[in-house]
Design an enzyme around this catalytic site. Structure first.
Site, PDB file in Angstrom:
ATOM      1  N   ARG A  53     -76.956  21.574 -38.654  1.00  0.00           N
ATOM      2  CA  ARG A  53     -76.022  20.589 -39.755  1.00  0.00           C
ATOM      3  C   ARG A  53     -76.128  20.748 -41.085  1.00  0.00           C
ATOM      4  O   ARG A  53     -76.086  19.870 -41.949  1.00  0.00           O
ATOM      5  CB  ARG A  53     -75.914  19.194 -39.246  1.00  0.00           C
ATOM      6  CG  ARG A  53     -75.256  18.975 -37.781  1.00  0.00           C
ATOM      7  CD  ARG A  53     -74.044  19.093 -37.635  1.00  0.00           C
ATOM      8  NE  ARG A  53     -73.419  18.807 -36.424  1.00  0.00           N
ATOM      9  CZ  ARG A  53     -72.899  17.588 -35.889  1.00  0.00           C
ATOM     10  NH1 ARG A  53     -73.051  16.482 -36.930  1.00  0.00           N
ATOM     11  NH2 ARG A  53     -72.494  17.459 -34.884  1.00  0.00           N
ATOM     12  N   ARG A  57     -71.878  17.035 -44.472  1.00  0.00           N
ATOM     13  CA  ARG A  57     -71.678  15.988 -45.237  1.00  0.00           C
ATOM     14  C   ARG A  57     -72.956  15.876 -46.188  1.00  0.00           C
ATOM     15  O   ARG A  57     -72.620  14.925 -47.355  1.00  0.00           O
ATOM     16  CB  ARG A  57     -71.324  14.616 -44.449  1.00  0.00           C
ATOM     17  CG  ARG A  57     -70.067  14.750 -43.832  1.00  0.00           C
ATOM     18  CD  ARG A  57     -69.615  13.803 -43.085  1.00  0.00           C
ATOM     19  NE  ARG A  57     -70.504  13.678 -42.128  1.00  0.00           N
ATOM     20  CZ  ARG A  57     -70.508  12.989 -40.736  1.00  0.00           C
ATOM     21  NH1 ARG A  57     -69.627  11.831 -40.998  1.00  0.00           N
ATOM     22  NH2 ARG A  57     -71.248  13.350 -39.683  1.00  0.00           N
ATOM     23  N   ARG A  66     -63.762  19.665 -48.345  1.00  0.00           N
ATOM     24  CA  ARG A  66     -62.927  19.006 -47.237  1.00  0.00           C
ATOM     25  C   ARG A  66     -61.980  17.696 -47.736  1.00  0.00           C
ATOM     26  O   ARG A  66     -61.372  17.208 -46.822  1.00  0.00           O
ATOM     27  CB  ARG A  66     -64.126  18.335 -46.608  1.00  0.00           C
ATOM     28  CG  ARG A  66     -64.871  19.453 -45.370  1.00  0.00           C
ATOM     29  CD  ARG A  66     -63.819  19.772 -44.247  1.00  0.00           C
ATOM     30  NE  ARG A  66     -63.150  18.597 -43.859  1.00  0.00           N
ATOM     31  CZ  ARG A  66     -63.548  17.554 -43.160  1.00  0.00           C
ATOM     32  NH1 ARG A  66     -64.917  17.791 -42.556  1.00  0.00           N
ATOM     33  NH2 ARG A  66     -62.926  16.659 -42.583  1.00  0.00           N
ATOM     34  N   ASP A 102     -67.207  23.500 -34.819  1.00  0.00           N
ATOM     35  CA  ASP A 102     -67.607  22.329 -34.012  1.00  0.00           C
ATOM     36  C   ASP A 102     -67.845  22.946 -32.623  1.00  0.00           C
ATOM     37  O   ASP A 102     -66.773  23.733 -32.068  1.00  0.00           O
ATOM     38  CB  ASP A 102     -66.711  21.255 -34.174  1.00  0.00           C
ATOM     39  CG  ASP A 102     -67.532  20.109 -33.676  1.00  0.00           C
ATOM     40  OD1 ASP A 102     -68.348  19.372 -34.442  1.00  0.00           O
ATOM     41  OD2 ASP A 102     -67.195  19.782 -32.540  1.00  0.00           O
ATOM     42  N   TYR A 177     -68.049  15.401 -23.109  1.00  0.00           N
ATOM     43  CA  TYR A 177     -66.883  15.145 -23.922  1.00  0.00           C
ATOM     44  C   TYR A 177     -65.712  14.948 -23.434  1.00  0.00           C
ATOM     45  O   TYR A 177     -64.845  14.227 -23.244  1.00  0.00           O
ATOM     46  CB  TYR A 177     -66.821  15.871 -25.154  1.00  0.00           C
ATOM     47  CG  TYR A 177     -67.860  15.416 -26.244  1.00  0.00           C
ATOM     48  CD1 TYR A 177     -67.859  14.128 -27.044  1.00  0.00           C
ATOM     49  CD2 TYR A 177     -68.715  16.308 -26.618  1.00  0.00           C
ATOM     50  CE1 TYR A 177     -68.838  13.915 -28.001  1.00  0.00           C
ATOM     51  CE2 TYR A 177     -69.861  16.037 -27.346  1.00  0.00           C
ATOM     52  CZ  TYR A 177     -69.807  14.723 -28.135  1.00  0.00           C
ATOM     53  OH  TYR A 177     -70.793  14.419 -29.101  1.00  0.00           O
TER      54      TYR A 177
END
Ligand code: CP3
Length: 370
Positions: A53, A57, A66, A102, A177
């Protein structure tokens, strides 16, 4: 596809001539990069470091590009994938790039109705529960992910000698998921399907193993110099269930790239009890989370695999001296290992100061310079 080499065979096999002649592993740009050499358990000038990651962010430049673009939309825009992937390489001086995407991108690409909800994670409109649901999955073609593969190719040119790591979600984590419909703490629906309807479970994971494996293979052929299979949530299983319900499928996913001779990394969270079994899925490098020290992890995995890890991402807020001490501890634990790729024990937390990440990269490089 050629036969998978014996599971414990030395991971020194060179890249295959199945890779295009312009591939960075074949034309020599990344074949002696520290990350590639380490995965093959060969000597390196310094311990390679990258962060799960790292593209995301924690970087202000990420938040800027973004702005106003939904997460999944950004994952299908070649220009944004290239830019966001390069941001941490420029700023942090890491030894590898991981392409911005992702784990649910290939599922979206084959038409599964899902979204990534900010602060929540992937959410699936119609969760998977039956054999009829399994039939909603199909093989992944190059056309399904054309903008993604264009970005991988562009990146492998832009990055020069820095390897690009391609990735996919492992069948169990993808299934969790699809079955839960979103993130889950107890994975109760996933386990209900696994234990209560094993035929549906195995059919689902077999299909997902092909989607994951095809996605990895596409990325490698497009220019990725290594791959990582993320089984983030598989640590919720005991080893016996892992071997019965997961390992054959993760193995099949990695078999899709076995003949390409590209370094393979396999990682999960809370997988201390599973490390020896995860090793058997066929990767060269086993990723370790922060719960098991690397020397103990290596005893579990054995001498024929390099390890990746495992600084606790939460420790990056503890102040410069504490961070440095903890980095040195990870390096001390890794002393004498068959190979060590420095990373966090899980992904960078969004509020992490990028300057701290940079200081970790520099410290790892200085401390391990040979
Ligand atoms: O730098 C990198 O590692 C590359 C990018 C990357 C993302 N997701 C971008 C992302 C990678 C490798 C992933 C993999 C991924 N996605 C995993 C496996 C790795 C892990 O962390 O265990 C998992 C389980 C997912 C599913 C997922 N996607 C989650 C749990 C979340 C977080 C939800 C949230 O908002 O907190 C996402 C969203 C996501 N994937 C973001 C990013 C940068 C945040 C969304 C945003 O920036 O708007």
């Amino acid at each position: 596809m050629t036969e998978q080499p014996e599971t414990h065979a030395p991971a020194t096999r060179p890249e295959s001539d199945l890779l295009p002649g312009t591939h960075p592993l074949r034309d020599g740009r990344t074949s002696s990069a520290p990350l590639v050499l380490t995965a093959r358990r060969q000597p390196v000038p310094h311990t390679p470091v990258w962060f799960m990651r790292q593209a995301g962010r924690s970087l202000p430049e990420y938040r800027k590009v973004r702005e106003g673009v939904a997460m999944l939309d950004s994952c299908f825009r070649t220009d944004l994938i290239v830019e966001i992937t390069l941001q941490p390489v420029r700023r942090l001086g890491v030894d590898a790039a991981i392409f911005f995407s992702d784990i649910v991108v290939p599922l979206k690409a084959i038409g599964i109705d899902l979204d990534i909800v900010p602060g929540v994670g992937p959410v699936v409109a119609e969760p998977f529960r039956t054999m009829a649901d399994v039939d909603r999955l199909r093989d992944l073609t190059d056309d399904d992910v054309a903008p993604v593969l264009a970005a991988v190719t562009a990146l492998s040119q832009e990055l020069g000698g820095t390897p690009l790591i391609g990735f996919a979600g492992a069948p169990f984590t993808l299934a969790s998921y699809l079955v839960e419909g979103g993130p889950s703490r107890d994975h109760a629906r996933t386990k209900s399907l696994m234990y209560g309807a094993p035929d549906v479970w195995h059919a689902l994971l077999e299909k997902l193993s092909h989607v994951a494996g095809q996605f990895l293979r596409q990325q490698v052929l497009a220019g990725a110099s290594a791959v990582q299979l993320f089984d983030s949530w598989v640590g919720v299983l005991p080893a016996r269930d892992y071997r019965e319900y997961v390992l054959p499928h993760s193995t099949r996913a990695l078999e899709h790239v076995a003949d390409l001779g590209v370094p393979k990394i396999h990682f999960g969270v809370g997988t201390g009890e599973l490390l020896a079994d995860m090793r058997d899925a066929g990767a060269d490098v086993v990723g370790v989370d922060f719960r098991v020290p690397l020397d103990e992890a290596s005893r579990r995995v054995g001498p024929l695999h390099a390890l990746q890890g495992n600084l606790d991402p939460a420790s990056l807020f503890a102040g410069p001296e504490a961070v440095a001490a903890r980095v040195r501890q990870v390096l001390a634990d890794a002393e004498g290992l068959p190979g060590h790729i420095f990373n966090l024990g899980h992904g960078v937390l969004p509020s992490t100061d990028p300057d701290v990440l940079r200081s970790v990269v520099d410290l790892v490089h200085e401390t391990t310079a040979r």
